[in-house]
Design a protein around this motif. Sequence first.
Motif, PDB file in Angstrom:
ATOM      1  N   HIS A  20      64.705   9.275 -42.295  1.00  0.00           N
ATOM      2  CA  HIS A  20      64.127  10.129 -43.101  1.00  0.00           C
ATOM      3  C   HIS A  20      63.880  11.541 -41.754  1.00  0.00           C
ATOM      4  CE1 HIS A  20      60.426   8.638 -41.144  1.00  0.00           C
ATOM      5  NE2 HIS A  20      60.729   7.602 -41.573  1.00  0.00           N
ATOM      6  N   ALA A  21      63.201  12.422 -42.136  1.00  0.00           N
ATOM      7  CA  ALA A  21      63.081  13.851 -41.181  1.00  0.00           C
ATOM      8  C   ALA A  21      62.376  13.296 -40.009  1.00  0.00           C
ATOM      9  CB  ALA A  21      62.327  14.643 -41.975  1.00  0.00           C
ATOM     10  N   ASN A  22      61.589  12.391 -40.147  1.00  0.00           N
ATOM     11  CA  ASN A  22      60.736  12.007 -38.852  1.00  0.00           C
ATOM     12  C   ASN A  22      61.688  10.972 -37.956  1.00  0.00           C
ATOM     13  OD1 ASN A  22      58.909  13.600 -39.988  1.00  0.00           O
ATOM     14  ND2 ASN A  22      57.101  12.468 -39.543  1.00  0.00           N
ATOM     15  N   SER A  23      62.626  10.363 -38.499  1.00  0.00           N
ATOM     16  CA  SER A  23      63.103   9.329 -37.634  1.00  0.00           C
ATOM     17  C   SER A  23      64.698   9.839 -37.264  1.00  0.00           C
ATOM     18  CB  SER A  23      63.118   7.967 -38.163  1.00  0.00           C
ATOM     19  OG  SER A  23      63.938   8.008 -39.557  1.00  0.00           O
ATOM     20  N   TYR A  24      65.469   9.470 -38.209  1.00  0.00           N
ATOM     21  CA  TYR A  24      66.879  10.037 -37.814  1.00  0.00           C
ATOM     22  C   TYR A  24      67.725  10.003 -38.902  1.00  0.00           C
ATOM     23  CZ  TYR A  24      67.908   4.909 -37.515  1.00  0.00           C
ATOM     24  OH  TYR A  24      67.896   3.723 -38.122  1.00  0.00           O
ATOM     25  N   PHE A  25      68.581  10.774 -39.192  1.00  0.00           N
ATOM     26  CA  PHE A  25      69.773  10.535 -40.438  1.00  0.00           C
ATOM     27  C   PHE A  25      70.942   9.540 -40.040  1.00  0.00           C
ATOM     28  CE2 PHE A  25      66.978  14.077 -41.582  1.00  0.00           C
ATOM     29  CZ  PHE A  25      66.880  13.796 -42.776  1.00  0.00           C
ATOM     30  N   LEU A  26      71.418   9.909 -38.777  1.00  0.00           N
ATOM     31  CA  LEU A  26      72.687   9.158 -38.553  1.00  0.00           C
ATOM     32  C   LEU A  26      72.514   9.097 -36.833  1.00  0.00           C
ATOM     33  CD1 LEU A  26      75.198   8.627 -39.927  1.00  0.00           C
ATOM     34  CD2 LEU A  26      76.374  10.551 -38.658  1.00  0.00           C
ATOM     35  N   SER A  27      72.362   7.419 -36.511  1.00  0.00           N
ATOM     36  CA  SER A  27      71.858   7.290 -35.297  1.00  0.00           C
ATOM     37  C   SER A  27      72.984   7.763 -34.499  1.00  0.00           C
ATOM     38  CB  SER A  27      71.653   5.735 -35.136  1.00  0.00           C
ATOM     39  OG  SER A  27      72.842   5.350 -35.199  1.00  0.00           O
ATOM     40  N   SER A  28      72.496   7.962 -32.867  1.00  0.00           N
ATOM     41  CA  SER A  28      73.587   8.464 -32.003  1.00  0.00           C
ATOM     42  C   SER A  28      74.769   7.371 -31.839  1.00  0.00           C
ATOM     43  CB  SER A  28      72.925   8.351 -30.697  1.00  0.00           C
ATOM     44  OG  SER A  28      72.148   7.253 -30.369  1.00  0.00           O
ATOM     45  N   LEU A  29      74.606   6.058 -32.314  1.00  0.00           N
ATOM     46  CA  LEU A  29      75.857   5.320 -32.138  1.00  0.00           C
ATOM     47  C   LEU A  29      76.875   5.747 -33.215  1.00  0.00           C
ATOM     48  CD1 LEU A  29      76.584   2.618 -30.647  1.00  0.00           C
ATOM     49  CD2 LEU A  29      75.570   1.168 -32.656  1.00  0.00           C
ATOM     50  N   GLU A  30      76.276   5.816 -34.424  1.00  0.00           N
ATOM     51  CA  GLU A  30      77.107   6.198 -35.653  1.00  0.00           C
ATOM     52  C   GLU A  30      77.689   7.547 -35.321  1.00  0.00           C
ATOM     53  OE1 GLU A  30      73.737   3.590 -37.941  1.00  0.00           O
ATOM     54  OE2 GLU A  30      73.888   5.756 -38.421  1.00  0.00           O
ATOM     55  N   VAL A  31      76.858   8.400 -34.877  1.00  0.00           N
ATOM     56  CA  VAL A  31      77.638   9.994 -34.486  1.00  0.00           C
ATOM     57  C   VAL A  31      78.651   9.606 -33.819  1.00  0.00           C
ATOM     58  CG1 VAL A  31      77.225  12.284 -33.537  1.00  0.00           C
ATOM     59  CG2 VAL A  31      75.649  11.196 -34.736  1.00  0.00           C
TER      60      VAL A  31
END
Lengths: 351, 561
Positions: free
Chosen positions: B334-345
């Motif tokens: 969600h907006a306060n955590s992340y949408f796509l983690s750096s690993l997934e990016v």
Amino acid sequence: MFNLHAFHNPNQKFHDYFRCYPISMMAGPSRESLNYGGKIILPPSALDRLSRLNITYPMLFELKNEFSGKITYSGVLEFIAEEGRVYLPNWMLRSLGLGSGELIVIESATLMQGSFLKIQPQSTDFLDISDPKAVLENSLRNFSTLTVDDIFEISYNDHIYAIKVLEVRPESDSHSISVVETDIEVDFAPPVGYVEPTPASSVSAAASRSITPAINTPGAMAATIGYNDMLASASQSSLSSFQGQGQRLSGRSRSVIPSPAHTDAKPATTTAHLQADSPPLPLNLSYGTFFFGFPLIPLPPETDNDDAPEQSEPQLFAGVGQSLRASRKRKESGGQSRRVRQHSADAIEVD
Amino acid sequence: MILRFRGRDGTFRIDLPADATISDVVQQLSLRIPSAQPSTFTFSDAPNRPGQLATEVLSKTVSDLGLKHGDLLFLAYDSAGTGDAATDTPDATNASARPAGPAAVSLSDLDKKLLAIDGRIKRPRDPKFCKHAANGMCEYCSPLEPWDPAYIEEHKIKHLSFHTYLRQLQHQQHSEVGSTVTKFLSQPFYGVKKPCPNKHAPWPNGICSKCQPSAITLQQQQFRMVDHVEFASPSIINRFLDSWRSSGLQRFGYMFGTLKPYTDVPLGIKAVVEVIYEPPQRDESDGLQLTLPWDDEDRINHIASECGLVPLGAIFTDLTDAGNGDGSVICRRHANSYFLSSLEVCFAAEMQRRHRLKIPFAENDEFSSRYVTCVISGNTKGEIEVSAYQASAAAESMLDVDLIEPSTDPGQMLVKLPQSGSDRYVPDIFYRKVNKYGVGEQHSAKPAFPVEYLIVTLSHGFPSEPQPVFSGPGAFPVENRGYIGETADTASVKKAVLNNALNVSSVSDFHLLCYIQSMNILDEEGFKLLVEFATTHEENVGLKLESNASWQTFVMILESS
């Protein structure tokens, strides 16, 4: 030195009518601190009469509102009031239901030394005080008596705490005790508005833990990639900023290996309580590896709930400005003000 | 006597005795021009004229050839290392070294279709400002360009569609698409230029302002390569989720489908997902690992292309049951955590690098990618929801030169700092963000920066009237699901195909087609007919298939098994 007259009338009481005023109306420099005590200011003539009566010391008085029949007790601080007047702390006026300048009956009284006291703070702020015992000891020095159902006020750290007396011992008809030169056992009732938080939350936490282990315990993938060790080392590297060794001038090497405590007391890391603010470390996984066991950041509260506390806060300076001249905006919105403008257009338009 | 030789590396004067032979000349010249191949020297007395190969006249003396003191000869040769045959003149050499003129790649049908569309936004007659008659037009009602800044502002368009972006670039360059191919698209390049145009020693031995990459200021990408991801039917997602439902373990799949124009956005593109193929993988409740290399990749891609499908992207689940017993899941993203983690990016950017978009408007004919990455996770209400993303072109380029690496904090991407001994050059990287006072300020992206600067969000949805290519019941076991007891075998094929008479619904299943292909019973023609029948749903193809010899064999084998 006994007064002959007093000797003949051992039960003679001081009894007089006064007009009562709050401390703040006293002549001379402001003495706000008297509001946070249980002592009153009497005129010098009262001292004169008291000294001629056979009363017990310390001087304690019964204060009575004759119209409502409300009674409280107090000590006396000074005899500097104007004749016919008595100055009372605000809380005392409030508990007697008296206003400024009303009549009050003051009688001398004898109270038992207290042994037990049960009080109830009137707000949960009281729980924020780190050492309530010291605060109470210090502020109760300003009191001579405590009466059941009184809500007295103490000032600590620029904050005023209202505290209600629930119970006193020894019990007597006056429902009051003297707190001068005595040791009192104090019991607290939960503050007004205090909600017991612990049992409910522990139950829900236990429930969520048992059902969804993946949130709080590291999963298999976290173990495979050693995610917890990574985070632990990240938080440790941030903690131990000043690493390094001491050197001795004598040239002998230090025998103690530094920070064994660190390695021994390695926290049992689970993803539940990992610090999100530990510095990010490289997460070098082989291509095609996915990891989702990052620390769970809870959802922010919904926006609807955000509005509610704002509204409950007292709105300071919430009034609306008024202009003698009908402003252009209001002119457009309301037909009535437009009519005003038509009547005296030229006079109003001039700023 | 002195002879002058003019070649592409300059003019050389050679002092010779009068009785020197050509071999002496060649020897001296080769000392002066170390880069040349002596065997390819040709001499001529005029530029652009085919000359005499020196090796043929080595034994002759200079005077034999009639050369006098001060004569100027034109010299041509091949550089050492190039295996080309000798060329006659320096000019000819240069001409042949130039790359081929016409573009090597052609536009895809989708791009052609979108380029043919006018794409401008039509506006009705403005009752306030238009003073002309109903069939007239003025500046208030003329069609807008799709990238019109006021229009974008008004409609809160976060990302332009790719073709809108193309037109904007085109407009900026005042060039016409279709008539002249100009290379106005360029993938950013963040590495050190090699060789440097200033001709100093290459990095890491030397660097100058010309070959050094300039500072990178990250910002949200203005455009997106794909605007919308559409799942042809909800059952596709449902079938994919079944593995999580029955095991609680996360799942990964590759999406195959088609790219189509998307009409809800000016000049938009949508990816229509027809099938999710699940490659071999090891699943966990908090992660998964693909089994690489994926041996079947080429075979599956081939079957997909026979079905008319292209690889569209990757999809994976990140689901944890909330434990409420009502099927709700935990909202992690969600907006306060992340949408796509750096690993997934990083994974998405790597996949995009492997699936570059071929387009002739780009330098090197390649630009970004249309490969999408979908996550199935819990939304803020605890419902299971798909969200679609792409890594930006900047992310691809940063990964190209190894500038970024994922971090333990999913919302932060680390800048990979150069280690001693490596010849990576890390330029200054910044990102802009609006602070609490509403003022944009620039931050250094080292050591880490928010991953939002590298991702582009796509919309997603389902069609109101699903018309999936594969309309089968979806009962055939999905591949690589052995761990939950779903394994395909001959019996399951028999059950699926021979349930009753051959009909479309029984064979129209990609997973079934893949399994039949792996059985190696059908010959190529039979399989093609089967695929055609399964995808087009046409009866006469079915009749053809039934009369196909290898299909009959296949049916026979199934019946006897």
